[in-house]
Design a protein around this motif. Sequence first.
Motif, PDB file in Angstrom:
ATOM      1  N   ILE A 130      18.999  84.825  85.909  1.00  0.00           N
ATOM      2  CA  ILE A 130      19.562  85.327  84.656  1.00  0.00           C
ATOM      3  C   ILE A 130      18.680  84.920  83.483  1.00  0.00           C
ATOM      4  O   ILE A 130      18.290  83.752  83.359  1.00  0.00           O
ATOM      5  CB  ILE A 130      20.992  84.778  84.449  1.00  0.00           C
ATOM      6  CG1 ILE A 130      21.901  85.209  85.597  1.00  0.00           C
ATOM      7  CG2 ILE A 130      21.570  85.231  83.108  1.00  0.00           C
ATOM      8  CD1 ILE A 130      23.250  84.515  85.603  1.00  0.00           C
ATOM      9  N   GLY A 131      18.378  85.875  82.612  1.00  0.00           N
ATOM     10  CA  GLY A 131      17.692  85.583  81.366  1.00  0.00           C
ATOM     11  C   GLY A 131      18.708  85.371  80.259  1.00  0.00           C
ATOM     12  O   GLY A 131      19.757  86.031  80.236  1.00  0.00           O
ATOM     13  N   VAL A 132      18.437  84.452  79.347  1.00  0.00           N
ATOM     14  CA  VAL A 132      19.374  84.111  78.272  1.00  0.00           C
ATOM     15  C   VAL A 132      18.721  84.362  76.922  1.00  0.00           C
ATOM     16  O   VAL A 132      17.684  83.762  76.598  1.00  0.00           O
ATOM     17  CB  VAL A 132      19.814  82.633  78.370  1.00  0.00           C
ATOM     18  CG1 VAL A 132      20.821  82.310  77.272  1.00  0.00           C
ATOM     19  CG2 VAL A 132      20.395  82.322  79.745  1.00  0.00           C
ATOM     20  N   GLY A 136      19.105  87.863  69.871  1.00  0.00           N
ATOM     21  CA  GLY A 136      17.958  88.721  70.128  1.00  0.00           C
ATOM     22  C   GLY A 136      16.678  88.010  70.499  1.00  0.00           C
ATOM     23  O   GLY A 136      15.664  88.658  70.767  1.00  0.00           O
ATOM     24  N   GLN A 137      16.703  86.683  70.555  1.00  0.00           N
ATOM     25  CA  GLN A 137      15.502  85.915  70.890  1.00  0.00           C
ATOM     26  C   GLN A 137      15.661  85.269  72.266  1.00  0.00           C
ATOM     27  O   GLN A 137      16.666  84.615  72.536  1.00  0.00           O
ATOM     28  CB  GLN A 137      15.244  84.835  69.841  1.00  0.00           C
ATOM     29  CG  GLN A 137      13.992  83.999  70.114  1.00  0.00           C
ATOM     30  CD  GLN A 137      13.744  82.951  69.040  1.00  0.00           C
ATOM     31  OE1 GLN A 137      14.451  82.903  68.038  1.00  0.00           O
ATOM     32  NE2 GLN A 137      12.748  82.101  69.238  1.00  0.00           N
ATOM     33  N   VAL A 199      25.244  86.020  72.231  1.00  0.00           N
ATOM     34  CA  VAL A 199      24.650  85.579  73.495  1.00  0.00           C
ATOM     35  C   VAL A 199      24.502  86.795  74.404  1.00  0.00           C
ATOM     36  O   VAL A 199      25.474  87.518  74.637  1.00  0.00           O
ATOM     37  CB  VAL A 199      25.513  84.511  74.180  1.00  0.00           C
ATOM     38  CG1 VAL A 199      24.847  84.036  75.467  1.00  0.00           C
ATOM     39  CG2 VAL A 199      25.782  83.335  73.233  1.00  0.00           C
ATOM     40  N   ARG A 200      23.291  87.009  74.910  1.00  0.00           N
ATOM     41  CA  ARG A 200      23.073  88.102  75.854  1.00  0.00           C
ATOM     42  C   ARG A 200      22.503  87.534  77.150  1.00  0.00           C
ATOM     43  O   ARG A 200      21.513  86.787  77.139  1.00  0.00           O
ATOM     44  CB  ARG A 200      22.122  89.152  75.288  1.00  0.00           C
ATOM     45  CG  ARG A 200      21.862  90.308  76.285  1.00  0.00           C
ATOM     46  CD  ARG A 200      20.882  91.345  75.756  1.00  0.00           C
ATOM     47  NE  ARG A 200      21.450  92.063  74.635  1.00  0.00           N
ATOM     48  CZ  ARG A 200      20.973  92.005  73.393  1.00  0.00           C
ATOM     49  NH1 ARG A 200      19.927  91.238  73.124  1.00  0.00           N
ATOM     50  NH2 ARG A 200      21.529  92.697  72.424  1.00  0.00           N
ATOM     51  N   PHE A 201      23.130  87.900  78.255  1.00  0.00           N
ATOM     52  CA  PHE A 201      22.642  87.528  79.585  1.00  0.00           C
ATOM     53  C   PHE A 201      22.062  88.764  80.263  1.00  0.00           C
ATOM     54  O   PHE A 201      22.705  89.818  80.303  1.00  0.00           O
ATOM     55  CB  PHE A 201      23.774  86.965  80.444  1.00  0.00           C
ATOM     56  CG  PHE A 201      24.388  85.696  79.906  1.00  0.00           C
ATOM     57  CD1 PHE A 201      23.614  84.581  79.639  1.00  0.00           C
ATOM     58  CD2 PHE A 201      25.752  85.618  79.667  1.00  0.00           C
ATOM     59  CE1 PHE A 201      24.183  83.413  79.142  1.00  0.00           C
ATOM     60  CE2 PHE A 201      26.334  84.464  79.179  1.00  0.00           C
ATOM     61  CZ  PHE A 201      25.548  83.352  78.915  1.00  0.00           C
TER      62      PHE A 201
END
Length: 257
Positions: A130-132, A136-137, A199-201
């Motif tokens: 998973i990328g966190v 947006g960064q 927060v975007r996963f």
Amino acid sequence: MSDSPRIAFLASNTEPARLALAAMVARHGEHAPDAADVLCPLGGDGFMLQTLHRYGHLGRPVFGMKLGTVGFLMNQYRDADDVAARIALAEPAHLRPLQMTALTESGTSTGSLAYNDVSLLRQTRQAAHIGVDLNGQERVAELIGDGVLVATPAGSTAYNYSAHGPVLPLGSATIALTPLAPYRPRRWRGAILKADTEVRFRVLDPYKRPVSVTADSHETRDVVEVTIRECRDRQVTLLFDPEHNLEDRILSEQFVF
């Protein structure tokens, strides 16, 4: 609120809760949730969360009473007490839920609120990758492990705490970002973020390593991206007996050895 508020009693499906419901209605009367001044769920924390999801849009304060296994969000049940008098003396705790939006492999989008936490979990024996991203960064290029979660202060003492995440003070305007059994990066223990952080996963290998997301008890499987932010247009008020209010309970959890 009047000295004799209209109380809507709600009960979980357990026998003790149903018996308590009958006793409360006989003593205090029966009102529908949309016609009541206060909601009074009888059960455990799971039933409290169900009540908030079902009736939170009404904006009514909620005075829960424990008749279940776990009751961190509830007051003690005492059938001999005057519930209206307890409500009049109760102290409020204001909670904002998380707003979760998930995109699945099939291209569908689903949304849900979470008063406790939003958690991503691997669906198979394969570890999740998973990328966190925060606002947006990119902050973690590749988290490898069982998953990751975001918790509110009220939910920080639940799944988040069992995953060694931080206990957050009520009213701190923060959320907890906590990895679940991380393998890489091995020393990363998560972060405490401002509540307004987006927060975007990103699920990096969704076909080989499928991941599900759960917002409180609402699960969506086979997700490829999940975005979480604090919901600004929804707030609920929980009422607690002064001698055992939610803020004191959360503080006490930080001194359990």
